[in-house]
Design an enzyme around this catalytic site. Structure first.
Site, PDB file in Angstrom:
ATOM      1  N   ARG A 152      67.012  -0.349  68.060  1.00 32.83           N
ATOM      2  CA  ARG A 152      68.423  -0.632  68.394  1.00 32.83           C
ATOM      3  C   ARG A 152      68.412  -1.763  69.403  1.00 32.83           C
ATOM      4  NH1 ARG A 152      73.305   3.431  69.969  1.00 32.83           N
ATOM      5  NH2 ARG A 152      73.249   3.511  67.705  1.00 32.83           N
TER       6      ARG A 152
ATOM      7  N   HIS B 160      75.174  -1.932  61.486  1.00 27.18           N
ATOM      8  CA  HIS B 160      74.736  -0.566  61.816  1.00 27.18           C
ATOM      9  C   HIS B 160      74.526   0.179  60.491  1.00 27.18           C
ATOM     10  CE1 HIS B 160      73.922   2.961  63.991  1.00 27.18           C
ATOM     11  NE2 HIS B 160      75.106   3.246  64.507  1.00 27.18           N
TER      12      HIS B 160
ATOM     13  N   GLN C 243      74.252   4.124  59.991  1.00 33.84           N
ATOM     14  CA  GLN C 243      75.532   4.835  60.088  1.00 33.84           C
ATOM     15  C   GLN C 243      76.260   4.835  58.751  1.00 33.84           C
ATOM     16  OE1 GLN C 243      76.946   6.395  63.027  1.00 33.84           O
ATOM     17  NE2 GLN C 243      78.174   7.262  61.374  1.00 33.84           N
TER      18      GLN C 243
ATOM     19  N   ASP D  32      86.483   2.691  64.790  1.00 26.69           N
ATOM     20  CA  ASP D  32      85.347   2.645  65.720  1.00 26.69           C
ATOM     21  C   ASP D  32      85.925   2.217  67.068  1.00 26.69           C
ATOM     22  OD1 ASP D  32      82.795   2.435  66.875  1.00 26.69           O
ATOM     23  OD2 ASP D  32      82.418   0.434  66.069  1.00 26.69           O
TER      24      ASP D  32
HETATM   25  N1   CP Z   1      77.106   6.492  66.005  1.00 26.69           N
HETATM   26  C1   CP Z   1      76.060   6.184  66.803  1.00 26.69           C
HETATM   27  O1   CP Z   1      75.198   5.341  66.475  1.00 26.69           O
HETATM   28  O2   CP Z   1      76.016   6.919  67.956  1.00 26.69           O
HETATM   29  P1   CP Z   1      75.044   6.653  69.206  1.00 26.69           P
HETATM   30  O3   CP Z   1      75.416   5.326  69.789  1.00 26.69           O
HETATM   31  O4   CP Z   1      75.292   7.820  70.132  1.00 26.69           O
HETATM   32  O5   CP Z   1      73.630   6.625  68.690  1.00 26.69           O
HETATM   33  N1  NVA Z   2      80.487  -0.685  67.488  1.00 24.17           N
HETATM   34  C1  NVA Z   2      79.854   0.281  68.362  1.00 24.17           C
HETATM   35  C2  NVA Z   2      79.137   1.323  67.544  1.00 24.17           C
HETATM   36  C3  NVA Z   2      78.513   2.435  68.359  1.00 24.17           C
HETATM   37  C4  NVA Z   2      77.754   3.414  67.527  1.00 24.17           C
HETATM   38  C5  NVA Z   2      78.911  -0.419  69.320  1.00 24.17           C
HETATM   39  O1  NVA Z   2      78.185  -1.326  68.893  1.00 24.17           O
HETATM   40  O2  NVA Z   2      78.918  -0.072  70.501  1.00 24.17           O
END
Ligand code: CP
Ligand code: NVA
Length: 307
Positions: free
Chosen positions: A100, A127, A130, A223
């Site tokens: 990440r 992502h 997800q 989101d």
């Molecule tokens: N949805 C998601 O990726 O959650 P986290 O940021 O808690 O991993």
């Molecule tokens: N768009 C959000 C998703 C979190 C899972 C971010 O990048 O913070």
């Protein structure tokens, strides 16, 4: 070597294969043991996480392996050591690299130099893990994906907006995304999604009007308006996205049996009203659980393909 950096790294047939495997693995959680040994998996974080951290840690354990979790700032990666050198070192020790991070180009560089599969567990641009969980959840609720209409509202220029375009077009769905001017998806990603949709029978629509976007939808999704790294823009963003808040009134424009999804974490005072996320149409807890099953299937599939 196969990697999963963007949603369209899986063809439509491969995405189906992973989702079928995810459904089987959900029914029988400890059936697949491709990491027996235990083999180790690097799970690296440059941003915070709850679901991704727990689903990968538990998922790797379920597959018979050993997750090595590295929290932000704990490794040499980044400032002290290049991505290329890190990729070469980790590849000698682990069977998969899950990362990440911020810039998507970092993941591309990691994949270029790694000799094990690399999985994007969120970048500034995508992502895709997800999206696999969301597809699994929608399929559980609706029985199929092809031909369904899903609407994503809010920051259509963020990682989720981009991944919904690519991943849902791959599934043959009609994906609509709606956000204010200046917050529409990147043009090259819209073009890629349209090309995929033309093959799968899906479609891609980018809108500004939230009501028009939601009318007749099978799934309504949102989101956070302030993604990780955008905290300095919070006040401005909250003022910009107000009209895209998913309320009961907006949900009423979708089909009567429409479901609501959110990748979480959710902000009930901003992008979604409590009556929606905590109401009967919400499937967000199944969606969160499916991160575990979908990612286990993805890891098992990548290990098989990379033998
Ligand atoms: N949805 C998601 O990726 O959650 P986290 O940021 O808690 O991993
Ligand atoms: N768009 C959000 C998703 C979190 C899972 C971010 O990048 O913070």
């Amino acid at each position: 070597m196969r990697h999963f950096l963007r949603d369209d790294d899986l063809t439509p047939a491969e995405q189906r294969e992973v989702l079928d495997l995810a459904a089987r693995m959900k029914r029988d959680r400890f059936s697949e043991r491709p990491l027996e040994g235990p083999q180790s998996v690097a799970v690296l974080f440059d941003k915070t996480s709850t679901r991704t951290r727990f689903s990968f840690a538990a998922g790797v354990s379920d597959l018979g392996g050993n997750p090595i979790i590295v929290n932000p700032g704990e490794a040499q990666l980044g400032a002290k050591e290049s991505i290329a050198d890190t990729a070469k070192v980790l590849s000698r020790m682990v069977s998969l690299i899950v990362w990440r991070t911020h810039a998507h180009s970092g993941l591309e560089e990691m994949a270029e130099h790694a000799t094990v599969p690399v999985i994007n567990s969120l970048s500034d641009d995508f992502h895709p893990c997800q999206i696999l969980a969301d597809l699994q959840t929608i399929r559980e609720q609706k029985g199929e994906l092809t031909g369904l209409t899903a609407t994503y509202l809010g920051d259509a220029a963020n990682n989720m907006g981009h991944s919904y375009l690519l991943g849902f077009a791959t599934a043959g769905m009609h994906i609509r995304v709606a956000g204010p001017a200046g917050f529409h998806p990147r043009e090259d990603i819209i073009e890629d999604a349209k090309r995929i949709a033309a093959e799968t029978g899906g479609s891609v629509t980018v809108l500004t009007d939230p009501v028009e976007a939601v009318i007749g939808a099978d799934a309504v999704i949102t989101d956070t308006w302030v993604s990780m790294g955008q905290e300095a823009e919070k006040a401005e963003r909250i003022a910009t996205f107000g009209a895209y808040r998913v309320t009961g009134e907006l949900m009423a424009q979708a089909k009567d049996d429409a479901i609501f999804l959110h990748c979480l974490p959710a902000y009930r005072e901003y992008e979604v009203a409590p009556e929606v996320i905590d109401g009967a149409q919400s499937v967000v807890w199944d969606e969160a659980e499916n991160r575990l099953h979908a990612q286990k299937a993805l890891m098992a599939w990548l290990l098989k393909e990379s033998k």
